[in-house]
Design an enzyme around this catalytic site. Structure first.
Site, PDB file in Angstrom:
ATOM      1  N   ASP A 123      24.515  11.895 -20.988  1.00 26.86           N
ATOM      2  CA  ASP A 123      24.456  10.430 -20.987  1.00 26.86           C
ATOM      3  C   ASP A 123      23.249  10.075 -21.847  1.00 26.86           C
ATOM      4  O   ASP A 123      22.138   9.915 -21.359  1.00 26.86           O
ATOM      5  CB  ASP A 123      24.289   9.919 -19.561  1.00 26.86           C
ATOM      6  CG  ASP A 123      24.314   8.396 -19.483  1.00 26.86           C
ATOM      7  OD1 ASP A 123      24.470   7.749 -20.533  1.00 26.86           O
ATOM      8  OD2 ASP A 123      24.153   7.855 -18.371  1.00 26.86           O
TER       9      ASP A 123
ATOM     10  N   CYS B 128      20.129  13.487 -19.883  1.00 28.78           N
ATOM     11  CA  CYS B 128      20.110  12.027 -20.043  1.00 28.78           C
ATOM     12  C   CYS B 128      18.852  11.615 -20.792  1.00 28.78           C
ATOM     13  O   CYS B 128      17.756  12.094 -20.489  1.00 28.78           O
ATOM     14  CB  CYS B 128      20.157  11.331 -18.686  1.00 28.78           C
ATOM     15  SG  CYS B 128      20.237   9.525 -18.808  1.00 28.78           S
TER      16      CYS B 128
ATOM     17  N   SER C  19      21.571   2.848 -17.057  1.00 33.87           N
ATOM     18  CA  SER C  19      22.019   3.808 -16.045  1.00 33.87           C
ATOM     19  C   SER C  19      21.528   3.347 -14.680  1.00 33.87           C
ATOM     20  O   SER C  19      20.341   3.046 -14.510  1.00 33.87           O
ATOM     21  CB  SER C  19      21.464   5.204 -16.351  1.00 33.87           C
ATOM     22  OG  SER C  19      21.980   5.706 -17.560  1.00 33.87           O
TER      23      SER C  19
ATOM     24  N   TRP D 263      21.459   8.258 -25.600  1.00 29.91           N
ATOM     25  CA  TRP D 263      21.488   7.095 -26.480  1.00 29.91           C
ATOM     26  C   TRP D 263      20.482   7.307 -27.606  1.00 29.91           C
ATOM     27  O   TRP D 263      19.573   8.135 -27.502  1.00 29.91           O
ATOM     28  CB  TRP D 263      21.150   5.822 -25.702  1.00 29.91           C
ATOM     29  CG  TRP D 263      19.832   5.896 -24.997  1.00 29.91           C
ATOM     30  CD1 TRP D 263      18.601   5.617 -25.514  1.00 29.91           C
ATOM     31  CD2 TRP D 263      19.604   6.304 -23.635  1.00 29.91           C
ATOM     32  NE1 TRP D 263      17.622   5.814 -24.567  1.00 29.91           N
ATOM     33  CE2 TRP D 263      18.212   6.234 -23.403  1.00 29.91           C
ATOM     34  CE3 TRP D 263      20.441   6.702 -22.593  1.00 29.91           C
ATOM     35  CZ2 TRP D 263      17.631   6.554 -22.176  1.00 29.91           C
ATOM     36  CZ3 TRP D 263      19.863   7.023 -21.378  1.00 29.91           C
ATOM     37  CH2 TRP D 263      18.479   6.949 -21.171  1.00 29.91           C
TER      38      TRP D 263
END
Length: 735
Positions: A732, A686, A460, A734
């Site tokens: 966002d 995020c 990012s 992961w």
């Protein structure tokens, strides 16, 4: 009134005569023409060889292919599995396949796939239950009941199809795109072959695929009335050593033809830009076990542009020790710089995945992912080329025994070179050399075919172009951990390729010396040192005296601030999840400065508040950008507030447990609920998808349910659903 002159009338008469001759030229001059073949209605029909490049059915028929395989892929993984299915169809049944990027084809004739053929859909789920960029049109066609196929209806009676999905169970919308494909095809009357495969990247995509495929091929054999064993092991590529080739035309790690010739052009995923490092530093306390790199890359004059919330793709190389290890294991150490040409023997099935001609060492260093954990399926093929019976037996056991593979290779994080050394009885601790590494006679075309292309690593972007128009900032925590030991493979340090590549660059750019992970003597394993990389790049293209460069491209994101600054913003980003929010705050700060310059000190009076919820271990160890946040707060005043959870320092909860960002959210639930429900605020999350993201969403559901006078499970869940549908809750994350 105007009158025409004699010359005007003459010119007009000539014009009329010429126009008449043109219109009736065929009739007037037909007598003098020789007899000719009628011209076809379109250029597509003019030549028997020509077909519509977007007509996959015509290509199937022309190439005598009974399978068409569509892949929805964002990072290349789905494409790899599509190619694997095509290769296995060929080796098992002798059936040829057409592997297609759905973005390049039209789907009106999906109903025209012959009865003795089938369609395969290998579909990744991206973001929050979205199709990948290249599969958007395909999904729209399948979902739209008004979309007519060539039969004039939205019906696919008789179509046989297969679906394999790629997803991650830590995400809410696990594999929904593959499920949607199955639902829409079934609804249209198509007939599925086997079950819908669902690969979970959080655990093992490889194992999920292997478990699914055998049952699928059995059903495939029955559905298409084909017998297994009619195929054969045929190579995908031909590798040729080139005795003489102009060195300036040999790819030594360049990622595009423009990079090789050093010609100007657009910089994107196919032609990354070598961005000079202007500044880099350690963000964690120096001397501790962990690292986090802040890096600033100069993009001035490159044509590379970005927005806050975008991702930057970094193109790393493989570490030196793994390149050397595999060169030795393949018996290529002495031929590392030999120039090779690689040609696809079936371009429709397998394209050469990187630019050629190249060299053995270059392919292993820059083009294929030799740093990944070795896959189980390919070990059976490699066993045929074992240097002795004992090594062959080891690979066959690892190939067939799922539990043994998991304990030794998956838990041990063993790369291909290490697996070959282990099977041959070599010392994994020693620095690999031709003298201590047993060579395997594995044809290089199989290596190229078996190992996926080395992909960029995405981060990012942690800056805003409004404050830093000529610079992209990266915030990267360095991945480093110890593997799980087994009876045959001891524990070792495992290093993430992308983040350690950046750490190498930081050390070099600052003239620093990389420390050892552990102390040791003469017999210290090579793996305990931080890995080194060829950071100078091909032909020193990534170094200019003391300035180092990073090959990058920008990937667009929908993770954006609302255009209206009056909307409240709630940002949740512990650890490096704070990276895009640093860019968000900078973006809002730049807008605030302009507004104040234009409208005076009260310009922000009606602006919404930005609330950042951040977490880390300790205030004196890993508090990212600790000195910056007060500066932003001073300029933005009461329009910015930061809430911080330190999990490993007081205060703790009354029961002594740690405080995390979700706990801070609950403490501030009255303000957050009001911002969301009454002020139409936006929420951004995020970071870690497996634990943090789910915990945060649970707290949001609970507080919104409470504010609505209901429960988290009903009213809270409904509010979250509405927020996501309206793009007011964006993730966002992961795993």
């Amino acid at each position: 009134m105007a009158f025409a002159s004699t010359s005007d009338i003459a010119i007009l008469s000539i014009g009329i005569l010429l126009a008449t001759l043109y219109v009736f030229k065929d009739s007037i001059f037909s007598a003098s023409k020789k007899s000719t073949v009628p011209v076809a209605a379109s250029s597509k029909q003019a030549h028997d060889d020509d077909t519509d490049p977007r007509d996959f059915v015509a290509k199937m028929k022309k190439g005598k292919k009974r399978l068409v395989i569509f892949y929805g892929s964002q990072t290349g993984t789905a494409e790899e599995y599509a190619i694997r299915i095509a290769k296995e169809a060929k080796s098992r049944f002798g059936i040829a396949s057409l592997v297609c990027d759905p973005e390049e084809y039209d789907f009106e004739n999906l109903d025209q796939i012959p009865e003795d053929s089938a369609a395969v859909f290998v579909m990744a789920t991206y973001g929050e239950g979205e199709p990948t960029d290249n599969a958007v049109q395909l999904m729209q066609n399948l979902e739209d009941d008004s979309f007519a196929f060539s039969n004039g209806e939205h019906k696919l009676d008789g179509l046989k199809y297969i679906v394999f999905g790629l997803g991650n169970k830590t995400y809410e919308h696990y594999n929904v795109i593959s499920k949607y494909v199955d639902q829409h095809l079934t609804k249209a009357g198509a007939q599925r072959i086997g079950t819908v495969g669902q690969g979970d990247d959080d655990k093992s995509m490889e194992e999920d695929y292997l478990e699914w495929k055998d049952g699928m091929w059995e059903a495939f054999s029955q559905a298409l009335n084909v017998e297994e064993g009619s195929g054969g092991d045929t190579p995908d590529f031909s590798v040729t050593e080139l005795a003489s080739h102009p060195q300036e035309k040999v790819y030594l790690g360049e990622l595009s033809a423009r990079a090789l010739t050093r010609t100007k052009g657009i910089h994107d995923a196919k032609n990354p830009y070598p961005a000079p490092i202007t500044h880099s530093r350690e963000l964690f306390v120096i001397g501790k076990e962990r690292n986090c790199v802040h890096m600033e890359l100069n993009i001035e004059g490159s044509g590379v542009m970005y927005q806050h919330g975008d991702h930057v793709g970094v193109w790393p190389s493989n570490p030196d020790v793994e390149v050397e290890r595999l060169l030795c294991a393949l018996g290529l150490a002495e031929k590392r710089d030999t120039v090779i040409g690689i040609e696809s023997l079936d371009p429709a099935l397998a394209k050469v995945p990187f630019p050629v001609p190249s060299t053995y060492a270059t392919v292993l260093r820059h083009y294929i992912d030799i740093s990944a954990v070795a896959g189980r399926q390919i070990l059976g093929t490699f066993s045929k080329f074992a240097p002795n019976e004992a090594a062959e037996a080891v690979l066959k056991r690892l190939n067939t025994d799922k539990e043994e593979y998991h304990n030794v290779i998956a838990n041990g994080c063993l790369k291909l070179g290490e697996v070959l050394q282990l099977a041959a009885g070599n010392d994994l601790h020693a620095i690999p050399t031709p003298e201590n590494t047993t060579p395997w006679k594995i044809p290089f075309d199989i290596i190229v075919s078996a190992i996926p292309r080395l992909q960029p690593r995405y981060f990012s972007i942690s800056s805003s172009p409004k404050l830093h128009p000529n610079s992209i900032h990266i915030t990267a925590v360095v991945l480093k951990y110890q593997s799980i030991a087994s009876d045959v493979a001891p524990s070792k340090w495992v290093f993430g390729v992308g983040s350690n590549f950046l750490l190498n660059l930081k050390y070099a750019a600052n003239g620093e010396t990389a420390p050892l992970v552990t102390e040791g003597g003469e017999t210290v394993p090579a793996s305990v040192s931080l890995p080194t990389y060829a950071i100078d790049g091909p032909r020193s293209a990534y170094r200019q005296e003391t300035i180092y460069k990073v090959p990058i491209h920008v990937r667009r994101s929908t993770f954006r601030l609302p255009t209206n600054p009056k909307s409240p913003i709630i940002m949740i980003g512990p650890g490096t999840g704070v990276a895009p929010f640093r860019g968000f705050v900078q973006e809002r700060l730049a807008l605030a400065r302009r507004a104040k310059d234009k409208n005076g000190p009260d310009a922000l009076k009606d602006w919404g508040k930005m609330s950042l919820f951040y977490g880390c271990r300790r205030s004196d160890e890993d508090f990212l950008y600790k000195d910056e946040w007060p500066t932003y707060s001073e300029e933005l005043g009461d329009k910015f507030a930061m809430h911080i959870a330190f999990s490993r320092e007081p205060p703790y909860k009354p029961d002594g447990s740690k405080i995390y960002v979700q706990d801070l959210l609950w403490e501030d639930r009255e303000h957050i609920s009001n911002a969301i429900l009454n002020l139409k605020g936006y929420v951004y999350i995020c970071g870690d998808a497996k634990n943090m993201s789910k915990a945060v969403e649970d707290k949001l559901a609970a507080m919104l349910g409470e504010a609505k006078g209901g429960s988290a499970e009903v009213e809270g869940a409904q509010e979250l659903k509405v927020l996501k549908e309206r793009s007011r809750l964006m993730l966002d994350v992961w795993s």
